[in-house]
Design an enzyme around this catalytic site. Structure first.
Site, PDB file in Angstrom:
ATOM      1  N   PHE A 146      35.080  39.235  34.107  1.00 46.69           N
ATOM      2  CA  PHE A 146      34.541  39.568  35.429  1.00 46.69           C
ATOM      3  C   PHE A 146      35.159  40.886  35.854  1.00 46.69           C
ATOM      4  O   PHE A 146      36.362  40.982  36.071  1.00 46.69           O
ATOM      5  CB  PHE A 146      34.830  38.494  36.488  1.00 46.69           C
ATOM      6  CG  PHE A 146      34.220  38.856  37.813  1.00 46.69           C
ATOM      7  CD1 PHE A 146      32.911  38.534  38.110  1.00 46.69           C
ATOM      8  CD2 PHE A 146      34.945  39.587  38.751  1.00 46.69           C
ATOM      9  CE1 PHE A 146      32.333  38.922  39.316  1.00 46.69           C
ATOM     10  CE2 PHE A 146      34.369  39.982  39.959  1.00 46.69           C
ATOM     11  CZ  PHE A 146      33.067  39.642  40.245  1.00 46.69           C
ATOM     12  N   ASP A 234      42.049  45.887  33.338  1.00 53.40           N
ATOM     13  CA  ASP A 234      41.523  45.595  34.670  1.00 53.40           C
ATOM     14  C   ASP A 234      42.513  44.647  35.344  1.00 53.40           C
ATOM     15  O   ASP A 234      42.481  43.441  35.123  1.00 53.40           O
ATOM     16  CB  ASP A 234      40.128  44.963  34.578  1.00 53.40           C
ATOM     17  CG  ASP A 234      39.553  44.643  35.962  1.00 53.40           C
ATOM     18  OD1 ASP A 234      40.308  44.744  36.964  1.00 53.40           O
ATOM     19  OD2 ASP A 234      38.368  44.267  36.046  1.00 53.40           O
ATOM     20  N   LYS A 263      41.979  44.887  45.166  1.00 52.58           N
ATOM     21  CA  LYS A 263      42.399  43.699  45.909  1.00 52.58           C
ATOM     22  C   LYS A 263      43.709  43.897  46.685  1.00 52.58           C
ATOM     23  O   LYS A 263      43.699  44.543  47.711  1.00 52.58           O
ATOM     24  CB  LYS A 263      42.415  42.503  44.969  1.00 52.58           C
ATOM     25  CG  LYS A 263      40.984  42.190  44.485  1.00 52.58           C
ATOM     26  CD  LYS A 263      40.779  40.786  43.970  1.00 52.58           C
ATOM     27  CE  LYS A 263      39.292  40.497  43.832  1.00 52.58           C
ATOM     28  NZ  LYS A 263      38.802  40.348  42.468  1.00 52.58           N
TER      29      LYS A 263
HETATM   30  C1  LIG Z   1      37.534  40.983  42.023  1.00 52.62           C
HETATM   31  C2  LIG Z   1      37.572  41.692  40.734  1.00 52.62           C
HETATM   32  C3  LIG Z   1      36.862  42.894  40.539  1.00 52.62           C
HETATM   33  C4  LIG Z   1      35.913  43.451  41.562  1.00 52.62           C
HETATM   34  O1  LIG Z   1      36.497  43.785  42.763  1.00 52.62           O
HETATM   35  P1  LIG Z   1      35.567  44.014  44.063  1.00 52.62           P
HETATM   36  O2  LIG Z   1      36.518  44.572  45.079  1.00 52.62           O
HETATM   37  O3  LIG Z   1      35.017  42.675  44.443  1.00 52.62           O
HETATM   38  O4  LIG Z   1      34.497  44.971  43.681  1.00 52.62           O
HETATM   39  C5  LIG Z   1      37.025  43.565  39.337  1.00 52.62           C
HETATM   40  N1  LIG Z   1      37.811  43.065  38.370  1.00 52.62           N
HETATM   41  C6  LIG Z   1      38.499  41.914  38.511  1.00 52.62           C
HETATM   42  C7  LIG Z   1      39.366  41.436  37.403  1.00 52.62           C
HETATM   43  C8  LIG Z   1      38.386  41.172  39.689  1.00 52.62           C
HETATM   44  O5  LIG Z   1      39.029  40.013  39.817  1.00 52.62           O
END
Ligand SMILES: *Cc1c(COP(=O)(O)O)cnc(C)c1O
Length: 410
Positions: A146, A234, A263
């Protein structure tokens, strides 16, 4: 039922149902206040927040230091765009360099934009430095990933609820199984000279807190470097102390070529994301070739610095590590047929459930909500438990008592 017979929560949920797009399925609770590890609904009922907005609230709700910096800066200067310099962004950039040890930072807003930026940095590096013909450049990604919701980012997903009927998608991705170094080896042997990067989450959060084997990231990193391929971590969900390290990549002792943060970088108050990389990668994008109106705006710059200072001053890395061990130890003691597995690192944990007498993970979350703890299922049968990293042992034990009671009552 007359409107006056409905609770305040019911009325507000109906408004959202009526006027909002139906792209989420929230737990039926309407929150109006938050403080540290707690949130309150409009009826005044208190809950433990065990989602922390998907780890965006690592520092706890409305942290006084972060809110103060937000308010002070809001009174002085909020937004300049990048058409001009401002006195906050430069200090944030220097701070990020010193905090994470990368040459440079490229500021964005949401996590998905951070991932998009990492992909652009990698493709540009592949074209300019590695000399891959631009129409042949590939990125290797993992099953179960994700990385966000933009069209290019959902192209990497193998979850139909993310990508189906949003086509045509973006070319240039190769997807391999996660936690499978042989798959990466094969993909690199076959396509290595056209691959600019491998992108992975150090722990797959949305997939259900899937923790790879020890050494997986290290082997992947080494394979990438043998093939002159960038390793993109990520760390949007796993970064900033969540897993008991500042970056989750530290568990495997690697320094990714590009780190994506988001985040919790915004301290639970603003969307703030960033890519970290060294000159060799970062300086291939020149003025006018990438950007964002809000990326690195003064408010975000000040908030991000304070959010990271709070993590350090309050020893949240150490606390996440210690509370996480207690969480897994105590939850593993719960005797319930509904629990298949308890897994995680630091305070990013999950219980894998199995339906007993038709009771699903959603039903369990409803029942925990009634008892004063908020958590959310992911993928139907997995419940994630990720409180703010400020949680004390005493509060954690109270929360675990709710979890135990819920699982033992079938
Ligand atoms: C939440 C998340 C995203 C996306 O972040 P948004 O601020 O919702 O666009 C990307 N990568 C990971 C691993 C995430 O948990």
């Amino acid at each position: 039922m007359k409107d006056t017979d409905k609770t305040k929560s019911q009325q507000l949920m109906e408004l959202e149902e009526h006027y909002g797009a139906h792209n989420y399925h929230p737990l039926p609770v309407v929150l109006s206040r938050g403080k540290d590890i707690y949130v309150w609904d409009v009826e005044g009922k208190q809950y433990f927040d065990f989602l922390s907005s998907y780890s965006a609230v690592n520092q706890g709700h409305c942290h006084p230091r972060i809110v103060k910096v937000l308010k002070d800066q809001a009174d002085r200067l909020c937004l300049t765009s990048r058409a001009f310099y401002n006195d906050a962004l430069c200090e944030y950039e220097k701070f990020m360099h010193e905090y994470f040890g990368y040459d440079r930072v490229l500021p964005m807003n949401t996590g998905a934009e951070g991932v998009e930026t990492a992909l652009k940095l990698a493709r540009r590096w592949g074209a300019v430095k590695k000399g891959i013909p631009n129409d042949r450049i590939k990125v290797i990604c993992c099953e179960g990933n994700f990385h966000g919701r933009t069209v290019t980012v959902i192209t990497m997903s193998n979850d139909p609820s993310s990508y189906a009927n949003y086509g045509p998608l973006t070319p240039g991705f190769i997807r391999i199984p996660y936690n499978d170094t042989e798959a990466l080896r094969c993909a690199l042997d076959e396509h290595g000279n056209e691959v600019c990067a491998f992108i992975a989450e150090p722990i797959q959060g949305e997939a259900g807190v899937f923790v790879p084997d020890d050494g997986y990231l290290k082997t992947c990193y080494d394979l990438c470097h043998q093939h002159n391929v960038l390793f993109i971590a990520d760390e949007v969900q796993t970064g900033i102390a969540r897993t008991g390290r500042m970056l989750c990549s530290e568990h495997d002792d690697i320094r990714p070529d590009i780190v994506v943060l988001g985040k919790a970088l915004g301290g639970g108050v603003l969307p703030v994301s960033a890519c970290l990389a060294d000159d060799e990668i970062m300086l291939n994008i020149r003025p006018g070739e990438h950007g964002s109106t809000f990326g690195g705006f003064p408010l975000a710059a000040r908030v991000a610095v304070e959010a990271l200072k709070v993590v350090r001053d309050e020893h949240l890395v150490e606390n996440a590590e210690r509370m996480g061990e207690i969480f897994r130890r105590e939850v593993r003691k719960i005797k319930s047929e509904a629990i298949l597995e308890v897994r995680g690192r630091g305070l990013l944990n999950a219980i894998v459930t199995r339906p007993v007498k038709g009771r699903t993970a959603w039903d369990i979350c409803l029942s925990m909500k009634d008892k004063g703890l908020l958590a959310k299922p992911t993928h139907d049968h997995i419940i994630r438990f990720a409180p703010p990293l400020t949680i004390t042992e005493e509060a954690l034990m109270q929360a675990i008592a709710i979890i135990r009671e819920t699982f033992e009552e079938q």
